[in-house]
Every structure is written in structure tokens, then in C-alpha cells.
Write an enzyme that holds these catalytic residues in place. Structure first.
Site, PDB file in Angstrom:
ATOM      1  N   GLU A  83     -36.586 122.674 -13.604  1.00  0.00           N
ATOM      2  CA  GLU A  83     -36.567 121.352 -14.210  1.00  0.00           C
ATOM      3  C   GLU A  83     -37.968 120.883 -14.536  1.00  0.00           C
ATOM      4  OE1 GLU A  83     -33.096 118.729 -13.029  1.00  0.00           O
ATOM      5  OE2 GLU A  83     -33.567 119.780 -11.190  1.00  0.00           O
ATOM      6  N   CYS A  97     -44.369 116.592 -15.552  1.00  0.00           N
ATOM      7  CA  CYS A  97     -44.282 117.197 -14.230  1.00  0.00           C
ATOM      8  C   CYS A  97     -43.559 118.523 -14.453  1.00  0.00           C
ATOM      9  CB  CYS A  97     -43.506 116.266 -13.309  1.00  0.00           C
ATOM     10  SG  CYS A  97     -43.228 116.955 -11.674  1.00  0.00           S
ATOM     11  N   CYS A 104     -38.116 127.719  -4.547  1.00  0.00           N
ATOM     12  CA  CYS A 104     -39.398 127.794  -3.839  1.00  0.00           C
ATOM     13  C   CYS A 104     -39.189 128.604  -2.571  1.00  0.00           C
ATOM     14  CB  CYS A 104     -39.887 126.388  -3.488  1.00  0.00           C
ATOM     15  SG  CYS A 104     -41.517 126.357  -2.695  1.00  0.00           S
ATOM     16  N   CYS A 108     -40.206 123.472   3.305  1.00  0.00           N
ATOM     17  CA  CYS A 108     -40.566 122.153   3.825  1.00  0.00           C
ATOM     18  C   CYS A 108     -39.265 121.401   4.129  1.00  0.00           C
ATOM     19  CB  CYS A 108     -41.423 121.396   2.819  1.00  0.00           C
ATOM     20  SG  CYS A 108     -42.963 122.268   2.409  1.00  0.00           S
ATOM     21  N   CYS A 111     -37.767 118.649   1.690  1.00  0.00           N
ATOM     22  CA  CYS A 111     -37.760 118.891   0.241  1.00  0.00           C
ATOM     23  C   CYS A 111     -36.488 119.610  -0.205  1.00  0.00           C
ATOM     24  CB  CYS A 111     -38.985 119.717  -0.145  1.00  0.00           C
ATOM     25  SG  CYS A 111     -39.032 120.120  -1.899  1.00  0.00           S
ATOM     26  N   CYS A 319     -39.776 112.678  -7.733  1.00  0.00           N
ATOM     27  CA  CYS A 319     -40.357 113.701  -6.888  1.00  0.00           C
ATOM     28  C   CYS A 319     -39.383 114.294  -5.885  1.00  0.00           C
ATOM     29  CB  CYS A 319     -41.405 113.004  -6.033  1.00  0.00           C
ATOM     30  SG  CYS A 319     -43.022 113.492  -6.350  1.00  0.00           S
TER      31      CYS A 319
HETATM   32  N1  SAH Z   1     -45.279 123.002  -3.736  1.00  0.00           N
HETATM   33  C1  SAH Z   1     -46.220 122.028  -4.227  1.00  0.00           C
HETATM   34  C2  SAH Z   1     -45.782 121.301  -5.490  1.00  0.00           C
HETATM   35  C3  SAH Z   1     -44.358 120.804  -5.612  1.00  0.00           C
HETATM   36  S1  SAH Z   1     -43.821 119.375  -4.735  1.00  0.00           S
HETATM   37  C4  SAH Z   1     -46.545 121.034  -3.148  1.00  0.00           C
HETATM   38  O1  SAH Z   1     -45.853 120.988  -2.154  1.00  0.00           O
HETATM   39  O2  SAH Z   1     -47.523 120.315  -3.296  1.00  0.00           O
HETATM   40  C5  SAH Z   1     -44.664 117.980  -5.295  1.00  0.00           C
HETATM   41  C6  SAH Z   1     -44.752 116.868  -4.226  1.00  0.00           C
HETATM   42  O3  SAH Z   1     -43.466 116.253  -3.992  1.00  0.00           O
HETATM   43  C7  SAH Z   1     -45.181 117.411  -2.874  1.00  0.00           C
HETATM   44  O4  SAH Z   1     -46.188 116.588  -2.333  1.00  0.00           O
HETATM   45  C8  SAH Z   1     -43.914 117.299  -2.038  1.00  0.00           C
HETATM   46  O5  SAH Z   1     -44.191 117.207  -0.682  1.00  0.00           O
HETATM   47  C9  SAH Z   1     -43.289 116.064  -2.590  1.00  0.00           C
HETATM   48  N2  SAH Z   1     -41.869 115.890  -2.287  1.00  0.00           N
HETATM   49  C10 SAH Z   1     -40.953 116.835  -1.990  1.00  0.00           C
HETATM   50  N3  SAH Z   1     -39.743 116.283  -1.780  1.00  0.00           N
HETATM   51  C11 SAH Z   1     -39.894 114.946  -1.951  1.00  0.00           C
HETATM   52  C12 SAH Z   1     -39.006 113.834  -1.896  1.00  0.00           C
HETATM   53  N4  SAH Z   1     -37.720 113.995  -1.639  1.00  0.00           N
HETATM   54  N5  SAH Z   1     -39.511 112.616  -2.131  1.00  0.00           N
HETATM   55  C13 SAH Z   1     -40.809 112.450  -2.443  1.00  0.00           C
HETATM   56  N6  SAH Z   1     -41.690 113.458  -2.530  1.00  0.00           N
HETATM   57  C14 SAH Z   1     -41.250 114.687  -2.282  1.00  0.00           C
END
Ligand code: SAH
Length: 340
Positions: A83, A97, A104, A108, A111, A319
Site C-alpha cells: 500500500e 508514504c 515485513c 513489532c 504493528c 500509520c
Molecule cells: N519499518 C520502518 C518503517 C515502517 S513503519 C520503521 O519501523 O520505522 C513507520 C512508522 O509507523 C514506525 O515508526 C512504526 O513504529 C509506526 N507504526 C506502526 N504501527 C503503528 C500504528 N498502529 N499506529 C501508529 N504508528 C504505527
């Protein structure tokens, strides 16, 4: 657009090499077909239309939010989903974005992408095609690698795409690569001449908590990651963005803000506090009050901290929510396959 394939096709057709630049220039400026490339001979436009797909990605679904955000679910030629999002701001900024991987491999805990099955790294052309998709809608000027995936695990392709971004209208200074703290990638970015921005997803200053939230912290502990970020800053003289997603009762206390302030040098870092966007992993976001108190504590300690605006929530384009739609889509595909 796979320019390697375009180049190969041009050679087979006996075309001069400057044709490749002509094709790319049209694509980078928002053309939506070979047919529109009027400085190419008609027979060449026809041959390209027949032989080289205009995009490496096809569109499964596009959603438009009330705040102008556009999210698109795309599919690769081998049926991987990803996406990308266009965010429109009142000051005229148009920020993309984009995804670096389908799914991935990291896990985490908060996420949604981490919960879906990892697909594969995206090619440089697949990354560029996300940007071109939106460039065909309007001019764009910023890009963050904060879609699906860990860009540093696919850095060669990410950097190859970034090299062409200025042609699309996105300068290197307006491009940010976000990482969980994948040290070899941070080092490679430090050595690369492009003046790209670095963003670090930090989320907890405490080692045990950070490992809980982001298992990659066991492999690359925060202290080592921050050393790599500091080397980046020394080399580039560009501030590093810290991403800190606010999770209720997990990482959002004032004491934790103090702990964070102790590990960050205000001259090197700018902190973005990210309101958590609900997913189905059973974690709640912090209240606005808790986020403000956290920010105030950081600011009292001399750090620059901003609470990030949430965009596109009504279409699950915010995000970390990108994968949700894709998962639904994959589930639909799976169900479809099962019943046939
Ligand atoms: N893998 C990379 C880039 C992708 S995620 C990274 O982790 O930086 C981009 C950002 O979104 C990251 O900071 C991640 O922690 C955050 N993120 C993931 N899930 C989220 C959610 N449900 N709400 C808000 N931010 C989130």
C-alpha cells in the site's frame, strides 16, 4: 515502469539510447501512457504499449479520505500486495508514504504489518511506481518510507528508487527513510552521498521494554543504534527524526519521557510523537492528555518534540494501518480460492 525492460526493448527495436531518457522524462512528469509521449515515433509508442507494461503494479483498490488523503492498495506482477498513501496538507505540501517490502519480516508487537506474512523485497521499479501512481494524479514533493516493510533490509533498491525521485519532484532533502534501527543500513546511508533524511523508530528508551515491543532490539540494541545515528549526524549534519508511537500505559509515562530525554542529545534529534492508530492487536493508544504531558516533559528538557497529525484515519490509511486493508484483501482472496 521497469526501465531495464524499456532499455532492453529499445535495443531490440534498434532505437537510439536517448529514447530511454525521453520515456523516463514523460513518466516522471506524470504521463499515464506511452501514447502520450509525442516526441516518440508512433510505431515506437505502439511497440512499447504492446511489449512493456506501463507500471510494474496494478491497482486493486483506491480509497479517498475526507481530509484529502488517498490510499491505494497495489499488487505486484507475482501477486504480492502493498500500500501507498498520498497526504495533502493545507500549506500545499504533497507527501507520499511508500512501502519498501510486501509485508515485513520484523515482528513489532503493535504493528499490523508485522502480523501479516512477509512477502518479499520490492524492486526499485516497484518503489518508483508507487510514487509515479500519485504523480499522475498531481505534483508531489515529499516522501517518507513509512509504509509496509523495513527499508534498511532492502536498502539497495530503496536508494536506487531515491536516486530518481528528484525527477518526479521529490528532492533528497525531502525524502526520509524510517528504520527500526537496522545498523548496517544506517551505516550504508551514512556513506551514501544523497542528502536523505533518517528517521528512527525508537518507541522505548528502556532496553527490556524496547525488546518487548520490537524484538529487533535484541539484535541491534538501542545504545548501538544511537551511536550509528550519531555517526550519521556527524557525517551529514542533518538532524535525525525520532518516531515514538504513544501506547497507553506501556511507554507513555512522564518518567519514561525523562528516560528518553536522557538518551537523546537535543542538537541531533527531533522527536515526533505518533498517536497510535488502532489495529486489531489489542493495544490502546495514549490519551491526548498523556501525549501532551509527555511532550511537555521532553520540551522542558530542551528537546524538540511534535505531536504528529493523524491523516486518513477514516480510510484506515494512517500509520501502521496500511496492512489492515491488505490483510482483508488477502483473506478475501483466500476465501475465493477456497470456494472455487
Ligand atoms: N519499518 C520502518 C518503517 C515502517 S513503519 C520503521 O519501523 O520505522 C513507520 C512508522 O509507523 C514506525 O515508526 C512504526 O513504529 C509506526 N507504526 C506502526 N504501527 C503503528 C500504528 N498502529 N499506529 C501508529 N504508528 C504505527
Amino acid at each position: 515502469m521497469n526501465l531495464d525492460l524499456v532499455a532492453q526493448t529499445l535495443t531490440e527495436l534498434g532505437e537510439p539510447s536517448y529514447r530511454l531518457d525521453q520515456v523516463w522524462k514523460w513518466a516522471a512528469e506524470g504521463a499515464s501512457s506511452y501514447e502520450q509521449m509525442t516526441n516518440l515515433p508512433k510505431r515506437l509508442r505502439d511497440a512499447l504499449t504492446e511489449q512493456v507494461p506501463f507500471s510494474t503494479l496494478t491497482v486493486d483498490h483506491e480509497a479517498r479520505a475526507s481530509d484529502g488523503t488517498i490510499k491505494v492498495l497495489l499488487r505486484t506482477e507475482d501477486d504480492r500486495v502493498l500500500e501507498a498513501v498520498l497526504m495533502r496538507y493545507r500549506d500545499g505540501r504533497r507527501s507520499l508514504c511508500v512501502s519498501s517490502q510486501s509485508g515485513c519480516p520484523l515482528t513489532c508487537s503493535f504493528c499490523a504489518t508485522g502480523k501479516m506474512k512477509f512477502g518479499r523485497n520490492l524492486s526499485a521499479w516497484e518503489i518508483l511506481d508507487q510514487a509515479l501512481y500519485f504523480r499522475r494524479i498531481e505534483q508531489v514533493d515529499h516522501c517518507v518510507f513509512m509504509g509496509m516493510g523495513e527499508p534498511m533490509m532492502n536498502l539497495d533498491n530503496v536508494l536506487a528508487a531515491c536516486r530518481r525521485f528528484p525527477d518526479i519532484g521529490i528532492t533528497h532533502r525531502r525524502t526520509a527513510i524510517s528504520t527500526v534501527g537496522w545498523i548496517p543500513g544506517i551505516e550504508q546511508m551514512t556513506a551514501d552521498p544523497m542528502p536523505l533524511r533518517l528517521a528512527l523508530s525508537l518507541h522505548a528508551a528502556d532496553g527490556a521494554l524496547r525488546s518487548d515491543l520490537m524484538p529487533v532490539n535484541d539484535r541491534y540494541p538501542l545504545a548501538d543504534v544511537l551511536k550509528a545515528c550519531e555517526a550519521f549526524y556527524e557525517q551529514k549534519r542533518r538532524m535525525v527524526f525520532i518516531e515514538y508511537v504513544m501506547l497507553a500505559g506501556i511507554n507513555d509515562s512522564v518518567g519514561q519521557a525523562r528516560q528518553l530525554a536522557r538518551v537523546l542529545d537535543p542538537k541531533m534529534y527531533k522527536i515526533n510523537l505518533i498517536p497510535y492508530n488502532p489495529t486489531d492487536v489489542g493495544i490502546a493508544g495514549s490519551s491526548p492528555k498523556a501525549i501532551e504531558a509527555f511532550r511537555d516533559e521532553l520540551e522542558a528538557r530542551g528537546l524538540n518534540a511534535t505531536i504528529r497529525l493523524t491523516r486518513g484515519r477514516d480510510i484506515a490509511a494512517a500509520c501502521g494501518q496500511l496492512a489492515a486493508g491488505a490483510l482483508t484483501e488477502q483473506a478475501a482472496v483466500a476465501v475465493g480460492a477456497g470456494s472455487s
